[in-house]
Scaffold this active site. Structure first.
Site, short mmCIF file in Angstrom:
data_model
loop_
_atom_site.label_atom_id
_atom_site.label_comp_id
_atom_site.label_asym_id
_atom_site.label_seq_id
_atom_site.Cartn_x
_atom_site.Cartn_y
_atom_site.Cartn_z
N LEU A 75 -6.56 70.23 3.45
CA LEU A 75 -7.59 69.14 3.69
C LEU A 75 -7.50 68.40 2.61
CD1 LEU A 75 -9.02 71.20 6.88
CD2 LEU A 75 -7.65 69.25 6.72
N LYS A 76 -7.30 68.17 1.48
CA LYS A 76 -7.66 68.02 0.24
C LYS A 76 -9.60 67.04 0.64
CE LYS A 76 -2.76 66.67 -0.31
NZ LYS A 76 -2.21 67.17 0.01
N PHE A 78 -12.40 65.03 -0.38
CA PHE A 78 -13.17 64.82 -2.23
C PHE A 78 -14.02 63.82 -1.39
CE2 PHE A 78 -12.80 60.75 -4.23
CZ PHE A 78 -12.94 61.43 -5.80
N ARG A 188 13.16 69.73 -3.26
CA ARG A 188 14.21 68.80 -2.65
C ARG A 188 15.51 69.35 -3.17
NH1 ARG A 188 10.43 67.17 0.30
NH2 ARG A 188 9.24 65.07 1.01
O1 C5P Z 1 7.67 67.22 3.45
P1 C5P Z 1 6.81 67.10 2.08
O2 C5P Z 1 7.87 68.98 1.97
O3 C5P Z 1 7.29 66.20 1.61
O4 C5P Z 1 6.07 67.65 2.64
C1 C5P Z 1 4.67 67.97 1.19
C2 C5P Z 1 4.18 68.35 1.66
O5 C5P Z 1 2.85 68.67 0.64
C3 C5P Z 1 2.91 67.24 2.56
O6 C5P Z 1 2.43 67.94 3.40
C4 C5P Z 1 2.21 67.00 1.82
O7 C5P Z 1 0.69 66.70 2.25
C5 C5P Z 1 1.94 68.03 1.12
N1 C5P Z 1 1.43 68.16 -0.48
C6 C5P Z 1 1.95 66.88 -1.03
N2 C5P Z 1 1.60 67.00 -3.02
C7 C5P Z 1 0.19 67.67 -2.96
C8 C5P Z 1 -0.58 68.17 -1.91
C9 C5P Z 1 -0.04 68.87 -0.27
O8 C5P Z 1 3.83 66.66 -0.83
N3 C5P Z 1 0.12 67.16 -4.38
#
Ligand code: C5P
Length: 243
Positions: A75-76, A78, A188
């Site tokens: 939920l980050k 802040f 990725r």
């Molecule tokens: O679809 P994808 O693999 O990019 O999903 C990454 C998930 O990780 C998302 O739910 C995003 O909110 C979360 N996230 C992120 N970077 C961060 C913290 C959380 O991409 N620093």
């Protein structure tokens, strides 16, 4: 390879739990359908901002826990420290494993003070930000330097771990040690990669080789033609990386 074996031995985390799937869908029904489809292939789920707007956030957490799944409440938070602490308190005593805080020292300290068994993860620098984005925000520094500085402070304040790209994981381990948790989103395949908002990306293999304890994967599983097949393929890579 030895480095990975040593890290694995120090932390009691089973290989299948190291994949955290982001349930980035609008409604509980879609989340449940994806979880049912993934079955035993995934045992840890991240529920973020999108599902927090669904009206079913906590009932979905209960549903997942009834099925033995672990929960990361991403939920980050802040806000002013008092509000952050009060929000974190709403998540304690619910058997939730992780919550993310995206704040400064005072917010992290407030969260740590009330955390009980809940593990506090400090967001270092979002994986969607690069050097230019930081400059636009007024930070005149390299991404890796900011990640390291924010991680160091978070750990000194008692946070359990940090969220960072796998790109910075090796440096975090070298400078700050092995004890704390590193959770890496932005995973990725580097070949045939579709362009999206994530800028600091690594492969599954690289994340673990560089010292991540967990990876967070959203779209590469959610949007796959065969999500379970995609999750199984990632689990196989993790199992191999930790051999
Ligand atoms: O679809 P994808 O693999 O990019 O999903 C990454 C998930 O990780 C998302 O739910 C995003 O909110 C979360 N996230 C992120 N970077 C961060 C913290 C959380 O991409 N620093």
């Amino acid at each position: 390879m030895n480095r990975i074996v040593n890290r694995q031995a120090k932390k009691d985390i089973s290989a299948d739990e190291r994949l955290i799937v982001a349930l980035d869908v609008p409604r509980a029904a879609e989340a449940k359908a994806l979880v049912d489809q993934l079955g035993d292939s995934v045992s840890f789920y991240k529920l973020g901002l999108e599902l927090s707007m669904s009206g079913d956030y906590f009932s979905l957490i209960d549903w997942l826990q009834e099925r033995g799944k672990k929960i990361f409440a991403d939920l980050k938070f802040f806000d002013v420290p008092e509000t952050v602490a009060r929000a974190v308190r709403q998540l304690t005593d619910r058997n939730i494993h992780f919550v993310s805080i995206h704040g400064d020292d005072a917010m992290l300290k407030a969260a740590v003070a009330v955390k009980k068994d809940l593990k506090i993860l400090a967001v270092t620098v979002l994986t969607s930000l690069n050097r230019q984005d930081l400059a636009d925000l007024g930070f005149q520094c390299e991404v890796e330097d900011l990640v390291l500085s924010r991680a160091r402070r978070a750990l000194q304040l008692g946070c359990d771990g940090v969220i960072s790209s796998g790109l910075e994981a090796a440096r975090l381990r070298d400078r700050l040690g092995e004890q704390f948790l590193v959770i890496s989103p932005g995973i990725r395949p580097l070949e045939n990669r579709r362009e999206d908002d994530q800028k600091r990306v690594v492969t599954v293999e690289q994340a673990f080789a560089d010292g991540a304890d967990y990876i967070v994967v959203g779209r590469p599983i959610r949007d796959a033609v065969n999500p379970k097949g995609a999750a199984d393929a990632i689990q196989a890579i993790i199992a191999h990386a930790l051999l």
